[in-house]
Write a protein that holds these residues in place. Structure first.
Motif, PDB file in Angstrom:
ATOM      1  N   ARG A 104     -16.792   1.080 -25.940  1.00  0.00           N
ATOM      2  CA  ARG A 104     -17.160   2.058 -24.929  1.00  0.00           C
ATOM      3  C   ARG A 104     -16.746   1.589 -23.537  1.00  0.00           C
ATOM      4  O   ARG A 104     -16.284   2.368 -22.713  1.00  0.00           O
ATOM      5  N   GLU A 105     -16.925   0.291 -23.343  1.00  0.00           N
ATOM      6  CA  GLU A 105     -16.525  -0.280 -22.050  1.00  0.00           C
ATOM      7  C   GLU A 105     -15.009  -0.201 -21.879  1.00  0.00           C
ATOM      8  O   GLU A 105     -14.510   0.163 -20.806  1.00  0.00           O
ATOM      9  N   ASN A 108     -14.103   3.261 -20.973  1.00  0.00           N
ATOM     10  CA  ASN A 108     -14.406   3.529 -19.568  1.00  0.00           C
ATOM     11  C   ASN A 108     -13.347   2.939 -18.646  1.00  0.00           C
ATOM     12  O   ASN A 108     -12.930   3.567 -17.673  1.00  0.00           O
ATOM     13  N   ASP A 112     -11.009   4.934 -16.086  1.00  0.00           N
ATOM     14  CA  ASP A 112     -10.922   4.612 -14.655  1.00  0.00           C
ATOM     15  C   ASP A 112      -9.473   4.366 -14.246  1.00  0.00           C
ATOM     16  O   ASP A 112      -8.994   4.887 -13.236  1.00  0.00           O
ATOM     17  N   LYS A 208     -15.530  10.917 -17.991  1.00  0.00           N
ATOM     18  CA  LYS A 208     -16.805  10.254 -18.307  1.00  0.00           C
ATOM     19  C   LYS A 208     -17.619  11.118 -19.266  1.00  0.00           C
ATOM     20  O   LYS A 208     -18.245  10.605 -20.208  1.00  0.00           O
TER      21      LYS A 208
END
Lengths: 221, 221
Positions: A104-105, A108, A112, A208
DNA sequence: GACTTATGACTGACTAGTCAGTCATAGTTG
DNA sequence: CAACTATGACTGACTAGTCAGTCATAAGTC
């Protein structure tokens, strides 16, 4: 005549470094102008006369730096895309460490990266150009598939498969269709180039939200 | 002035003569040829000489049915897209009935519609053309936003908001970003036009997978 | 014959790519 | 340092070709 005006910009602030080594300054000027013209008009309708005018350069100069219109175009894409690919590789590499970043990180971070480095910059026009002109330049499509897409897809697929096995992901859906991870990004690019003036889209929020949907389950509440 | 747009040799009356039927046959022939040429080369690079040749028609004939290149292009898009919009409206209308179809079912129907009527037909090239040439034809982008996008978006947004309130959807994310519902479709179109020969994509499976992710929660197990 | 439909050679505007010539600067010489 | 020569980056008018759109003419129909 008027020609003497300021064609030769005196290098402000010091060493007039040797002119012949400075050629590459023009090169960048031309590439910048080409980005403007190509993204505004597409490959076929962009005029090299306009590129030259925008770069404050004579048309012939373009041909000192690039073989022809197509080379200029391809070089433009390459120059703009390479650094992003580098950053993407860095993110994916971190995901392979001994103590790996949660998927998940990673997602993200990719989001970004994409929003900051592509969607909210002029590079989104580059992506649009690739999507737009790709089918007309088979070599280009093949190059991007081989060098970028297939690598990213398989890296992501491997990672997602592990995540599914270890319970980080609910199902193996993402492993089967890694395309889903970039779908909102493409949509955001298209939306922004066509409809943003009618209904602005917050690309970051969109991505997101998408990630939230992909990962949302008991791990939150 | 506005009435001058009387290109159609076919009077829309009850009993057209054989001759007029031939005329409209040519019109369709030209549109079919235009679809080939435009989707292969894009608007700027497509040659009307080639369209004529492909339609087995003299170039001048094109100008009997269409005002100019741009009109031919826009008419092509309109003719191809209208029926799909009609079908889409039918699906969305059913979703507003007194006894409404579950949102998930609506989403499935839209996905089927899109895959069967667009992605797996030559119409996918039409969508690509709109995406591709849209930024260069502001009128076109505005038309599609006003007539199609904004309506579809707001219809879907309303429906998704209700679904969120009634618990059919986990969150209001989809109501805030209805774009997410079509994102995989756009991605599939782009993938198919560029990379399908390297790595074929099952568009239907992709969209079903996406819907599964969007809706998957306790209602399944 | 009058009217509709179709043709394709032609025109004019436009543009990718070229190349003979220019000139600012570097190097050389006395 | 001044005068001279050499270099090659840069220029832009020019060529050769392309293509959207026109129109005089023909062919088909009633």
């Amino acid at each position: 005549m008027t020609t003497a005006a300021n064609k030769k910009p005196k290098p402000a602030g010091g060493k007039p470094s040797r002119r012949h080594e400075q050629g590459s300054g023009k090169r960048e000027l031309i590439l910048a102008a080409a980005l403007d013209e190509f993204s505004q008009n597409g490959f076929a309708a962009a005029r090299l006369d306009d590129v030259a005018k925008r770069a404050n350069v004579a048309k012939g100069t373009i041909y000192l730096y690039f073989k022809d219109k197509e080379s200029l175009f391809q070089e433009l894409l390459r120059v703009q895309i390479s650094p992003v690919v580098g950053m993407l590789e860095a993110v994916l590499a971190a995901s392979k460490d001994a103590r790996p970043v949660p998927l998940r990180e990673t997602a993200n971070r990719i989001a970004d990266l994409f929003v900051d480095q592509v969607i909210s910059t002029r590079r989104k026009d580059i992506v649009r150009l690739i999507l737009t002109e790709g089918p007309r330049f088979p070599k280009l499509a093949e190059f991007y598939y081989r060098e970028i897409i297939s690598r990213a897809i398989s890296a992501f697929r491997t990672r997602a498969a592990r995540a599914a096995k270890e319970g980080e992901l609910r199902s193996d859906t993402l492993a089967r269709f890694p395309q889903l991870i970039v779908a909102p990004a493409l949509t955001a690019i298209m939306w922004k180039s066509m409809f943003d003036k009618f209904e602005p889209l917050d690309a970051k929020a969109l991505m997101k939200a998408h990630i939230e949907i992909l990962f949302d389950k008991e791990e939150r509440s």
